[in-house]
Design a protein around this motif. Structure first.
Motif, PDB file in Angstrom:
ATOM      1  N   LYS A  72      -3.226  -7.244  -4.568  1.00  0.00           N
ATOM      2  CA  LYS A  72      -3.073  -6.983  -6.002  1.00  0.00           C
ATOM      3  C   LYS A  72      -2.978  -5.472  -6.239  1.00  0.00           C
ATOM      4  O   LYS A  72      -3.690  -4.690  -5.602  1.00  0.00           O
ATOM      5  CB  LYS A  72      -4.254  -7.560  -6.782  1.00  0.00           C
ATOM      6  CG  LYS A  72      -4.271  -9.070  -6.797  1.00  0.00           C
ATOM      7  CD  LYS A  72      -5.436  -9.615  -7.590  1.00  0.00           C
ATOM      8  CE  LYS A  72      -5.400 -11.134  -7.596  1.00  0.00           C
ATOM      9  NZ  LYS A  72      -6.541 -11.697  -8.311  1.00  0.00           N
ATOM     10  N   PRO A  73      -2.107  -5.057  -7.169  1.00  0.00           N
ATOM     11  CA  PRO A  73      -1.927  -3.622  -7.430  1.00  0.00           C
ATOM     12  C   PRO A  73      -3.227  -2.868  -7.730  1.00  0.00           C
ATOM     13  O   PRO A  73      -3.392  -1.722  -7.314  1.00  0.00           O
ATOM     14  CB  PRO A  73      -0.987  -3.595  -8.645  1.00  0.00           C
ATOM     15  CG  PRO A  73      -0.246  -4.891  -8.559  1.00  0.00           C
ATOM     16  CD  PRO A  73      -1.217  -5.881  -7.981  1.00  0.00           C
ATOM     17  N   ALA A 117       0.817  -1.217   0.000  1.00  0.00           N
ATOM     18  CA  ALA A 117       0.000   0.000   0.000  1.00  0.00           C
ATOM     19  C   ALA A 117       0.855   1.273   0.000  1.00  0.00           C
ATOM     20  O   ALA A 117       0.313   2.386   0.050  1.00  0.00           O
ATOM     21  CB  ALA A 117      -0.922   0.000   1.220  1.00  0.00           C
ATOM     22  N   ASP A 118       2.160   1.113  -0.057  1.00  0.00           N
ATOM     23  CA  ASP A 118       3.088   2.258  -0.026  1.00  0.00           C
ATOM     24  C   ASP A 118       2.902   3.121   1.222  1.00  0.00           C
ATOM     25  O   ASP A 118       2.955   4.354   1.159  1.00  0.00           O
ATOM     26  CB  ASP A 118       2.953   3.128  -1.283  1.00  0.00           C
ATOM     27  CG  ASP A 118       3.520   2.467  -2.521  1.00  0.00           C
ATOM     28  OD1 ASP A 118       4.479   1.683  -2.388  1.00  0.00           O
ATOM     29  OD2 ASP A 118       2.992   2.719  -3.625  1.00  0.00           O
ATOM     30  N   LEU A 119       2.715   2.478   2.367  1.00  0.00           N
ATOM     31  CA  LEU A 119       2.537   3.209   3.628  1.00  0.00           C
ATOM     32  C   LEU A 119       3.791   3.191   4.502  1.00  0.00           C
ATOM     33  O   LEU A 119       3.770   3.714   5.612  1.00  0.00           O
ATOM     34  CB  LEU A 119       1.355   2.630   4.411  1.00  0.00           C
ATOM     35  CG  LEU A 119      -0.017   2.874   3.790  1.00  0.00           C
ATOM     36  CD1 LEU A 119      -1.092   2.104   4.559  1.00  0.00           C
ATOM     37  CD2 LEU A 119      -0.333   4.357   3.770  1.00  0.00           C
ATOM     38  N   VAL A 120       4.877   2.604   4.007  1.00  0.00           N
ATOM     39  CA  VAL A 120       6.098   2.519   4.808  1.00  0.00           C
ATOM     40  C   VAL A 120       6.585   3.907   5.200  1.00  0.00           C
ATOM     41  O   VAL A 120       6.852   4.173   6.377  1.00  0.00           O
ATOM     42  CB  VAL A 120       7.200   1.728   4.068  1.00  0.00           C
ATOM     43  CG1 VAL A 120       8.532   1.834   4.791  1.00  0.00           C
ATOM     44  CG2 VAL A 120       6.794   0.271   3.924  1.00  0.00           C
ATOM     45  N   THR A 121       6.712   4.807   4.244  1.00  0.00           N
ATOM     46  CA  THR A 121       7.209   6.149   4.537  1.00  0.00           C
ATOM     47  C   THR A 121       6.318   6.858   5.549  1.00  0.00           C
ATOM     48  O   THR A 121       6.808   7.497   6.487  1.00  0.00           O
ATOM     49  CB  THR A 121       7.327   6.979   3.242  1.00  0.00           C
ATOM     50  OG1 THR A 121       8.201   6.280   2.343  1.00  0.00           O
ATOM     51  CG2 THR A 121       7.878   8.361   3.515  1.00  0.00           C
ATOM     52  N   LEU A 151     -12.519  -3.973   9.734  1.00  0.00           N
ATOM     53  CA  LEU A 151     -12.863  -3.585   8.377  1.00  0.00           C
ATOM     54  C   LEU A 151     -13.765  -2.352   8.338  1.00  0.00           C
ATOM     55  O   LEU A 151     -14.756  -2.281   9.073  1.00  0.00           O
ATOM     56  CB  LEU A 151     -13.549  -4.741   7.653  1.00  0.00           C
ATOM     57  CG  LEU A 151     -12.683  -5.999   7.512  1.00  0.00           C
ATOM     58  CD1 LEU A 151     -13.514  -7.159   6.989  1.00  0.00           C
ATOM     59  CD2 LEU A 151     -11.500  -5.727   6.594  1.00  0.00           C
ATOM     60  N   PRO A 152     -13.411  -1.387   7.497  1.00  0.00           N
ATOM     61  CA  PRO A 152     -14.258  -0.193   7.356  1.00  0.00           C
ATOM     62  C   PRO A 152     -15.549  -0.537   6.616  1.00  0.00           C
ATOM     63  O   PRO A 152     -15.661  -1.584   5.982  1.00  0.00           O
ATOM     64  CB  PRO A 152     -13.388   0.755   6.529  1.00  0.00           C
ATOM     65  CG  PRO A 152     -12.458  -0.134   5.766  1.00  0.00           C
ATOM     66  CD  PRO A 152     -12.255  -1.361   6.615  1.00  0.00           C
ATOM     67  N   LEU A 196      -6.852  -1.624  -0.113  1.00  0.00           N
ATOM     68  CA  LEU A 196      -5.885  -2.080   0.878  1.00  0.00           C
ATOM     69  C   LEU A 196      -5.470  -0.922   1.786  1.00  0.00           C
ATOM     70  O   LEU A 196      -5.431  -1.069   3.010  1.00  0.00           O
ATOM     71  CB  LEU A 196      -4.659  -2.682   0.191  1.00  0.00           C
ATOM     72  CG  LEU A 196      -3.516  -3.108   1.112  1.00  0.00           C
ATOM     73  CD1 LEU A 196      -3.964  -4.215   2.069  1.00  0.00           C
ATOM     74  CD2 LEU A 196      -2.321  -3.564   0.277  1.00  0.00           C
ATOM     75  N   THR A 197      -5.184   0.216   1.190  1.00  0.00           N
ATOM     76  CA  THR A 197      -4.810   1.394   1.964  1.00  0.00           C
ATOM     77  C   THR A 197      -5.921   1.764   2.936  1.00  0.00           C
ATOM     78  O   THR A 197      -5.662   2.082   4.108  1.00  0.00           O
ATOM     79  CB  THR A 197      -4.485   2.576   1.025  1.00  0.00           C
ATOM     80  OG1 THR A 197      -3.388   2.197   0.182  1.00  0.00           O
ATOM     81  CG2 THR A 197      -4.127   3.828   1.807  1.00  0.00           C
TER      82      THR A 197
END
Length: 169
Positions: A80-81, A45-49, A167-168, A87-88
């Protein structure tokens, strides 16, 4: 009345690894063998940063077993992309702004007459209650998750390990 929330001493062991308060959420989480699915999802989800940022953040961190309890194929589909936005949304639904430790959660539950509403960074709401001595976090769909390890302090917040994925709507 003394209320309890499962609290660990300094440098607790989570997933077989010490969680050092001098490290950030990501640097600790990558060492927990119980959170490999969560770490993979955060990366996808590119949440590392974001989660390495200053925060502070409070993370209700589901274990691998919590992800495995989802319906078959759910995690693979979310990773999956083309499902990155969903996912985010699921991951940020587990994050609350600020450093909300067990004392703050229990105080909010008491002040709220038995429940505390926590606004997630995804914009949703989690409800915390006490069932006996256990803190239960309920999502907007009625799904319940128990805090199994609380107050895992990080340099940029605090983690509470939970046994179900929230889950939202």
């Amino acid at each position: 009345m003394a209320l309890s929330f499962p609290v660990l001493a300094a440098d607790p062991i989570v997933g077989g690894a010490p969680m050092l308060p001098t490290k950030d959420i990501i640097d600790n989480a990558v060492n927990s063998k119980d959170h490999t699915t969560l770490v993979a999802a955060v990366k996808a989800a590119d949440l590392v940063t974001t989660l390495k940022g200053a925060g502070p953040f409070t993370v209700f961190a589901p274990t691998n077993a919590a992800f495995a309890a989802l319906p078959a194929g759910t995690v693979d589909t979310l990773l999956k992309p083309e499902n990155k936005a969903k996912l985010t949304g699921v991951l940020t639904y587990h994050v609350v702004s600020g450093k909300v430790d067990s004392k703050a959660v229990v105080a909010a539950i008491t002040a709220g007459g038995g429940k505390a509403e926590l606004k997630t960074v995804a914009g949703g709401k989690l409800t915390a209650t006490l069932v006996g001595k256990d803190v239960i976090v309920t999502d907007e769909n009625g799904g319940k998750s128990k805090v199994t390890i609380a107050d895992v302090y990080q340099s940029n917040g605090v983690i509470h390990v939970v046994d179900k994925v929230l889950l939202p709507k």
